[in-house]
Design an enzyme around this catalytic site. Structure first.
Site, short mmCIF file in Angstrom:
data_model
loop_
_atom_site.label_atom_id
_atom_site.label_comp_id
_atom_site.label_asym_id
_atom_site.label_seq_id
_atom_site.Cartn_x
_atom_site.Cartn_y
_atom_site.Cartn_z
CE LYS A 51 -0.06 29.52 42.04
NZ LYS A 51 0.33 28.13 42.99
CB THR A 52 4.56 35.83 41.01
OG1 THR A 52 5.15 35.70 42.24
CG2 THR A 52 3.41 36.45 40.63
N GLY A 53 6.07 32.46 41.12
CA GLY A 53 7.17 31.88 41.29
C GLY A 53 8.01 32.04 42.68
CB THR A 54 6.49 33.45 45.96
OG1 THR A 54 5.47 32.53 46.02
CG2 THR A 54 6.03 34.67 45.21
CB THR A 55 7.32 27.92 46.12
OG1 THR A 55 6.07 28.35 46.34
CG2 THR A 55 7.77 26.72 47.03
CE LYS A 270 3.92 26.22 45.31
NZ LYS A 270 3.04 27.42 45.56
N GLY A 271 3.90 24.29 39.32
CA GLY A 271 4.21 23.76 37.88
C GLY A 271 2.99 22.87 37.67
NE ARG A 272 -2.04 23.10 41.91
CZ ARG A 272 -1.94 23.65 42.70
NH1 ARG A 272 -1.95 25.09 42.28
NH2 ARG A 272 -1.75 23.47 43.95
CE LYS A 273 3.06 18.11 33.30
NZ LYS A 273 4.28 19.12 33.83
P1 A3P Z 1 1.75 27.22 37.91
O1 A3P Z 1 1.65 25.88 38.96
O2 A3P Z 1 0.43 27.56 37.51
O3 A3P Z 1 2.55 26.78 36.62
P2 A3P Z 1 3.97 30.40 43.71
O4 A3P Z 1 5.26 29.49 44.24
O5 A3P Z 1 4.12 31.74 43.78
O6 A3P Z 1 2.84 29.69 44.14
O7 A3P Z 1 4.01 30.24 42.07
C1 A3P Z 1 3.82 29.25 41.57
C2 A3P Z 1 4.33 29.27 40.01
O8 A3P Z 1 5.83 29.33 39.89
C3 A3P Z 1 4.00 27.89 39.22
O9 A3P Z 1 2.73 28.15 38.91
C4 A3P Z 1 5.28 28.00 38.10
O10 A3P Z 1 4.59 28.61 37.12
C5 A3P Z 1 6.02 29.16 38.75
N1 A3P Z 1 7.49 28.37 38.70
C6 A3P Z 1 8.49 29.38 38.36
N2 A3P Z 1 9.69 28.85 38.29
C7 A3P Z 1 9.37 27.45 38.61
C8 A3P Z 1 10.12 26.26 39.22
N3 A3P Z 1 11.49 26.42 38.85
N4 A3P Z 1 9.51 25.26 39.39
C9 A3P Z 1 8.38 25.01 39.61
N5 A3P Z 1 7.25 26.22 39.27
C10 A3P Z 1 7.90 27.28 39.08
#
Ligand code: A3P
Length: 319
Positions: A51-55, A270-273
Site C-alpha cells: 500500500k505504499t505505491g509498489t504497483t 489502486k488509488g481507491r476512493k
Molecule cells: P490507495 O488505493 O489507498 O490510494 P500498492 O500498489 O503498494 O498496493 O499501493 C497502492 C497505493 O499506491 C494507492 O493506495 C495509491 O495511493 C498509491 N499510488 C501511488 N502512485 C500511484 C499511481 N500512479 N497510481 C495509482 N496509485 C498510486
C-alpha cells in the site's frame, strides 16, 4: 530465550555457511543441465511494504527497455512471494522458472516485486543467501496512511474481520479483544514499524544496496524518483520518464502516456476512493507510531538520507 537465540544462530550458520549459494558453487553448476543458469535470478527486489505505491513503481519500472519483471504467479496475485513463507521450500528451480533467460546478462535487469517481503522475518536472510548482490528497494509513506489504506484494501477484498470492525476498533483493540480482531490489527499495524524492518534488511545487505523511496514523492513527482531509481540500479540507457508519464486528472494520479495522448493508469484497486481518516484515528496512530518514527529518523540520519516530509511533520507533532 537463549535456546531461541542459538536456534536462530544455527539457522543463519546453516543458511550462509553450510548451505552456500548453489550459484556460487562450481560442483553444483557442473551437474546442472545446460539450460539452467543463475542468470535467471533477479538483480533487484521491490520489497514493499504493501500500500505504499509498489504497483505504480512496478508499472514505471517495466516501461524501461532494460528492466524485466517475473512472469505473474496466478496463486499470489501476480507476485512470486518466494522469500517469505512456504514457496521458499519449492526451491530455486521453481523460483527461476518465473524469470526469462536474459538476452544480455550485463545490461538486462530482472526483478520482482513482492510487497510482503518488507516485514517478513525470513525474507532478508533468505534473499541474502541466494542473491547477495541484489539491490533492495523499499517505499515508505506515513505508516498511519499505510495502515488505513491497507484496512480499506482488506474491506474491498471482503475480509470478514475488516468488514465487521471499524478502523478505530482495529487500531485500538486491546489484548482481550477477539482473536480475529487482534490478528487483523497486527497485520494492519506491524508493517508500519519501519525502522525495525529496515534494520533487519540491513543485517543482511549493506546500506549501499538499499534504496528507500519517499512514497509521497513517488505519487506527486514520479519522474524525479525514477531518475533516482535508475541511478541507484546503474541501468542503461537512461529512460526519460518526464516524457513517458503524464498526470491523469480523471484518475488523480500519474499514468503511462500512450500514443495519441491516451493514458494507461493502474486499475480501480489502486488509488481507491474512500473517506479520509477521521481525526481520532489519526491522533491515535500518530502516537502509536511515534517511537517507531523516531527510530526511523535516527536510522535515516545514520544512513545519511534526507527525512521524507511526512516524517518531519510527524516528528514535529506534540506528544
Ligand atoms: P490507495 O488505493 O489507498 O490510494 P500498492 O500498489 O503498494 O498496493 O499501493 C497502492 C497505493 O499506491 C494507492 O493506495 C495509491 O495511493 C498509491 N499510488 C501511488 N502512485 C500511484 C499511481 N500512479 N497510481 C495509482 N496509485 C498510486
Amino acid at each position: 530465550k537463549e535456546l531461541d537465540k542459538s536456534i536462530q544462530g544455527g539457522e543463519l550458520f546453516f543458511t550462509l555457511v553450510l548451505n552456500p549459494n548453489p550459484c556460487d558453487d562450481k560442483r553444483h553448476r557442473d551437474i546442472w543441465s545446460k539450460e539452467k543458469t543463475c542468470d535467471r535470478l533477479p538483480k533487484f527486489l521491490v520489497v514493499g511494504p504493501q500500500k505504499t505505491g509498489t504497483t505504480a513503481l512496478y508499472l514505471f519500472l517495466i516501461m524501461h527497455p532494460s528492466i524485466i519483471s517475473n512472469s505473474p504467479s496466478p496463486k499470489t496475485f501476480e507476485e512470486v512471494q518466494f522469500f517469505n513463507r512456504n514457496n521458499y521450500h519449492r526451491g530455486i528451480d521453481w523460483y527461476m522458472d518465473f524469470f526469462p533467460t536474459p538476452s544480455n546478462v550485463t545490461t538486462d535487469f530482472l526483478f520482482e516485486k513482492s510487497a510482503n517481503y518488507f516485514h517478513s522475518e525470513e525474507a532478508p536472510k533468505r534473499a541474502a543467501s541466494l542473491i547477495p548482490k541484489a539491490k533492495i528497494i523499499t517505499i515508505l509513506i506515513d505508516p498511519s496512511d499505510r495502515a488505513y489504506s491497507w484496512y480499506q484494501h482488506q474491506r474491498s477484498h471482503e475480509d470478514p474481520a475488516a468488514l465487521k470492525f471499524s478502523f478505530y476498533q482495529v487500531i485500538t483493540a486491546g489484548p482481550r479483544a477477539p482473536s480475529e480482531l487482534r490478528a487483523l490489527q497486527k497485520r494492519c499495524l506491524a508493517p508500519g514499524w519501519y525502522a525495525t524492518h529496515i534494520e533487519r534488511w540491513l543485517t543482511y545487505f549493506p546500506p549501499y544496496q538499499l534504496l528507500i523511496i519517499d512514497g509521497q514523492q513517488l505519487r506527486t513527482d514520479p519522474s524525479t524518483v525514477m531518475d533516482e531509481v535508475q541511478k541507484f540500479l546503474g541501468v542503461s540507457p537512461h529512460y526519460n520518464y518526464s516524457e513517458a508519464l503524464t498526470f491523469d486528472s480523471h484518475k488523480g494520479f500519474w499514468c503511462q502516456l500512450l500514443e495519441e495522448g491516451k493514458t494507461k493508469c493502474l486499475g480501480k484497486s489502486k488509488g481507491r476512493k474512500y473517506p479520509p481518516m477521521d481525526s481520532e484515528c489519526r491522533a491515535f496512530l500518530s502516537s502509536y507510531y511515534r517511537d517507531h518514527n523516531v527510530e526511523l529518523s535516527k536510522l535515516l540520519h545514520k544512513l545519511g538520507q534526507p527525512l521524507p516530509s511526512w516524517l518531519r511533520q510527524e516528528l514535529q507533532k506534540e506528544t
